[in-house]
Each structure stands twice: as structure tokens, then as C-alpha cells.
Design a protein around this motif. Sequence first.
Motif, PDB file in Angstrom:
ATOM      1  N   ASN A  89       4.541   5.271  -2.462  1.00  0.00           N
ATOM      2  CA  ASN A  89       3.195   5.025  -2.996  1.00  0.00           C
ATOM      3  C   ASN A  89       2.806   3.558  -3.177  1.00  0.00           C
ATOM      4  O   ASN A  89       1.701   3.269  -3.594  1.00  0.00           O
ATOM      5  N   LYS A 106       2.718   6.276   2.392  1.00  0.00           N
ATOM      6  CA  LYS A 106       1.771   7.377   2.557  1.00  0.00           C
ATOM      7  C   LYS A 106       0.413   6.886   3.061  1.00  0.00           C
ATOM      8  O   LYS A 106      -0.117   7.379   4.050  1.00  0.00           O
ATOM      9  N   ARG A 107      -0.129   5.882   2.378  1.00  0.00           N
ATOM     10  CA  ARG A 107      -1.465   5.388   2.758  1.00  0.00           C
ATOM     11  C   ARG A 107      -1.443   4.685   4.106  1.00  0.00           C
ATOM     12  O   ARG A 107      -2.407   4.760   4.876  1.00  0.00           O
ATOM     13  N   GLU A 130     -10.031  -2.099   1.639  1.00  0.00           N
ATOM     14  CA  GLU A 130      -9.968  -0.669   1.910  1.00  0.00           C
ATOM     15  C   GLU A 130      -9.343  -0.505   3.301  1.00  0.00           C
ATOM     16  O   GLU A 130      -9.785  -1.138   4.266  1.00  0.00           O
ATOM     17  N   ASP A 168      -1.496   7.214   6.905  1.00  0.00           N
ATOM     18  CA  ASP A 168      -2.864   7.708   7.096  1.00  0.00           C
ATOM     19  C   ASP A 168      -3.707   6.684   7.843  1.00  0.00           C
ATOM     20  O   ASP A 168      -4.489   7.035   8.727  1.00  0.00           O
ATOM     21  N   PHE A 189       0.809  -1.220   0.000  1.00  0.00           N
ATOM     22  CA  PHE A 189       0.000   0.000   0.000  1.00  0.00           C
ATOM     23  C   PHE A 189       0.848   1.279   0.000  1.00  0.00           C
ATOM     24  O   PHE A 189       0.339   2.351  -0.309  1.00  0.00           O
TER      25      PHE A 189
END
Length: 401
Positions: free
Chosen positions: A337, A314-315, A378, A318, A311
Motif C-alpha cells: 500500500n 497495488k496502485r 494522481e 493499476d 504509491f
Amino acid sequence: IDHDVLDDMERFEQSFKNITQRYRLINRIGEGTFSTVYKAEDLLYDHYDNSWDLDDDKENINGNSSNHKQPPRQPKPKYVAIKKIYVTSSPLRILNELELLKDLREAPNVCPLITAFRHQDQVIAILPYFQHKDFREYYRDFTISEMKVYFQSLFLALRSVHDCDIVHRDIKPTNFLYSPTQQRGVLVDFGLAEREGTDYHHCACCMEPPDRNRKIQSSVYASSLAAARAAGQPMPPPSYPNNDQRSSRRANRAGTRGFRAPEVLLKCTAQTTRIDVWSCGIILLTFLSRRFPFFHSADDIDAFIELCCIFGKKRMKDAALLHGQVMQTNLPTISENGHGWEKILLWCTNRNKKDGSGDGRLNAEEREAVDFMNRCLELDPAKRMDASQALEHPFLAGVGT
Ligand code: ADP
Ligand code: MG
């Protein structure tokens, strides 16, 4: 049947009072972390009138009949699975599993509890035997259409479990017994299941985004980082557990390595039924990549790093912040990324060749499956689809009609 298994079955028959009067053990079919499961024939089968639902229950092996009026029953099966729960399991845990199964007795595609017996400290659960195929025998050959049927069956089970506000917590291939010929599966093993909201504590992910930001700003660690930044100092190194000032977090992390949702790894204290949807996404990833297990981490930190590799930093940062956790890493293998699924799946199935031997693209059917998988995987549980949305997704809608 090998000698050890025969010995084990004999020991069980001798130790559990009167069991041989009711069941003939045929084989040992499962040996897990929490139980041993045997296939057996119900010797009273010929006595049942299976033409209508039985509503009286004279189940007790030792002759005590129960006076409780039971709900309408399914016809009694001839072959059963006897789940011998290890005596080291706490009585509360065993009770929890049996109670949840009782609540789910009407749920489609959930293996129903027929009855349970106890002799001294040993508890056994009796379930109808479900003929199925070992996952390892078919996951490499499944077509997309076969995957659709598999997942429709699994999500029908999950929707009914979640509608009862129960989180299964251990969705994985060995707990979903599937028969490719019957095109049907049943969900088993509620040993780790719990009611949604059990041990609930507030977590940053439950807040509206503006509040969430404020909360994170005020956390000790985040503010020390901010202070260091403001003073132009380098970021302090992540501290070792023995001098870490933050209070430690406790959260249910039960489940199986490689199938745990990010919020479980991040010790979210407000976990929901969505953790099961994540695990379904991992099963689909196994089918599409033709790799089982796809993730094989040694522990939760390792598992988190595996997710970071895919993933991206960055993700994942978060995702960590959502639960009030600050993530830092200097691992060179973790890119900013991450990587897209299309690239990963082509690579896993040897179709990323630049020499023209692979077409370098997933076909439309596969892309629809990947879209479905993406909605299961997700990172933010609040954005992840739930079981009913899964059944309405184009990947599953209309399957079998
Ligand atoms: P554990 O908690 O030990 O994992 P499970 O309930 O998952 O126990 O059962 C272990 C294994 O036993 C399953 O993976 C499956 O192979 C087999 N098994 C369990 N229930 C049934 C059943 N109703 N029919 C056929 N096999 C079963
Ligand atoms: Mg199991």
C-alpha cells in the motif's frame, strides 16, 4: 567572469556574423543539454521608440527586412537572453521550438520570443532577459504563502500553453525562471514541447473501463498468465527482452528524470497536457519536503520503482494496467500500500519524532498544499486535475486578490 567563459563568448562573437553590431555579450548564464544561453545588451535599444508597439520588423542582422506584418509587439527590452541552440539539434527540432514560441507570444508568464537569427548552421533565439533567482537558493525557505504565489504564476503559464494544445514536456525548476521579489515567473525552454496528439497511437487508457478490461484480457501476456493460473502453475517469470514475445512500444519519453509522469514511464502512446501537471506536483513535493531533487533515478525503470516505493504495489499495478502493461515485482522494499504523503513529508522535515520534539502532524495550511499536490500527482492522467482546475483549487484560488 572566468577565462573559459570569456573565451567561449569571444569564439561565439567571431563565428556568428555581425552579431557584435547588434548585441554586446555580458555573460554566459546557462549551459544545458541543448543550448548555451548568454545575457546580452541590445545595442539598438536607444533607437527604439518604446512608447508604442512596433509593428514593422527590420530584424534581420544582415540587413534584409521582412515584409510580413507582425502582430503588436511588446516594448523591446534592453537586456536579452541569447539562446544558442546546439548545431547538433535537428533543423526540425529547432523549427518546432521557434514555431511553438511564436504561437505562445501572447501567453502570460511565457517568456516571449523576440526574434531569431541564423548564420550558416547556427540558430540563435532572442528572448527578453528575465531577472530571476536560482531555485536552490530559495526552495528550502519558502513559506506556504510563497509557494501559492509561485504556483499561481506557473499554472497561469501552463493554462495558456495547454489552451493552445501544447505540451511543454519539460516542466522543472530550471525551466521556470522565478523572481521571489517580483513574485512572478516565466516559463522557458520549449525545446521538447510538442502539440498534443503528436504521434498519437491508441492506448488502453483511452478506452472506457469495460473495453479496457477486455483488451487487457486478450493481450498475449495477460492470457498466458491467466492460463498458468487456471492450470495451477506458478506465474511464469518475467521474460528478458530477447525472448519477450510482446511487441515493443514506442512513445515519446522526452523530459527530465524525476519529473516524468507515470504514463510517460509506462510508454503511454496517448500522452496529454496532464504530464505537465504531474511535473508541477513534483516541484511542489520538492518545496514541501525541502529536498531537491526529490527523485534521482538513473533510468525510467528506477524512476518507476521510486514511485512504487511511495504509491505501493497495488496502485502502481493499476496504473500500469491502465496503459495495458502488466507489472510484476519481487522487490522487498515495495510494500502493498505504500506510504502516505503526510508521513513522508514529516519524515523529510524531521518532524516525525516520537519524543515530542515534533508535533507529528502537518498544519491546516500544509494539508491544503498536500491535497493540491495529490491532485497533481494522481497516477491516472484522466483523473488528474488540469491547469484551470488547479487555478480554482483552494490552494490557489484567491491568491493575490
Ligand atoms: P536548454 O534547452 O539548454 O535547457 P533553456 O531555454 O532552458 O535551454 O535555457 C537554459 C538556462 O538559461 C535557463 O535555465 C536559465 O538559467 C537561462 N535562461 C534561459 N532563458 C532566459 C531568459 N529569458 N532570461 C534569463 N535567463 C534565461
Ligand atoms: Mg532548460
